[in-house]
Design an enzyme around this catalytic site. Sequence first.
Site, PDB file in Angstrom:
ATOM      1  N   HIS A   1      -2.193   6.934   4.191  1.00 42.39           N
ATOM      2  CA  HIS A   1      -1.443   7.388   3.899  1.00 42.39           C
ATOM      3  C   HIS A   1      -1.155   8.162   3.123  1.00 42.39           C
ATOM      4  CE1 HIS A   1      -1.159   3.054   5.649  1.00 42.39           C
ATOM      5  NE2 HIS A   1      -0.501   2.432   4.550  1.00 42.39           N
TER       6      HIS A   1
ATOM      7  N   CYS B   1       0.634  -1.285  -0.325  1.00 47.03           N
ATOM      8  CA  CYS B   1       0.001  -0.215  -0.226  1.00 47.03           C
ATOM      9  C   CYS B   1       0.976   1.652  -0.164  1.00 47.03           C
ATOM     10  CB  CYS B   1      -0.950   0.307   1.245  1.00 47.03           C
ATOM     11  SG  CYS B   1      -0.281  -0.386   2.773  1.00 47.03           S
TER      12      CYS B   1
END
Length: 343
Positions: free
Chosen positions: A249, A134
């Site tokens: 993120h 990710c």
Amino acid sequence: MERKEKYNLAIAGATGAVGQEMMQILEERNFPVGELRLLASERSQGRKYSFCGREITVSVLGEDSFRGIDIALFSAGSERSRKYADCAVASGAVVIDNSSAFRMDPEIPLVIPEINAQAAALHVKKGIVANPNCTTAVAIMALKPIHDVSRIKRVVATSFQAVSGAGAGGIAELESQVRSWSESKEPPRETNTFPHQIAFNVIPHIDSFTESGYTKEEMKLHNETRKILGDDSIVLTATTVRVPVFRSHSVSLNLETERKVTIEEAREAIRNFPGVSLVDDPENSDYPMPVESSGKDDCFIGRIREDYTVKNGLSLWVSGDQLRKGAALNAVQIAELLVRNHV
Ligand code: A2P
């Protein structure tokens, strides 16, 4: 992949944070789904979810789960991928795997459709396409537009990773610690998902440590970036950090390119690249942040500035929803690619 009007899909890990996002994205993007089979552990057997107006009951992931399935989306962890991906392929499905199990296998493509769509066709060798880590996915969406202007030679990356990157358990742990603090001013000390209290803390430790002192998460960034960009001369040093953010993120990136890339060239390249948006108006306190990028498909890039300490240096900041571009969205985009190109 043979041309069909509708495709039978399975999601292994359907009850998890990424699995749930996959269901939502398939529905949002009107993916031509025939049957949708939801698979998880015995703990979730019989749980019901609604998808496109249908009610679907979760069944237990097993060797026989993939009969009649065209595309199997795996997001139940590496161990399950290693155990069951071959069963899915033997049943005739193409596997799109969200775990780290196969990413560095030279015979298995590691794909971000906006970057290396052509690599997806390689899945014919083993029947598996790997979805990147990710953080790699979010970071590389900012690296690629710059790399296209002038080859990137070196990257220093520092990540600020949301708790949902650790799955549903990570979300629950931050929630319970914040709730406990608001009730008694004491976050609970016991932890299940993270090595330390995550509420009101930052933890410079994601995945396990390797002998070199880097974590596996940090080395994934290095290795996967090279594989996706098809350039083994790039070097990347990373520090990956868990922060008390539920979703999205963010990554600080410091780059050295072969020739100088000006701020305006970088902005122009980002404006013209699919899947990213430029948010770079520091005068007005406008820059990418998780609260803005959560739930969005694009990765947002800003804080672009020249690094005055090195020749041809550039610093920037990217924030992207890691459950979307970092996992479920990218997996569904790969499925769309296979279906569209019949590869
Ligand atoms: P379950 O909910 O039944 O435990 P997350 O990363 O958000 O924690 O999600 C992990 C996903 O992987 C969940 O859907 C979880 O199902 C599934 N999973 C975990 N262990 C197994 C297992 N042994 N067999 C099948 N699915 C599993």
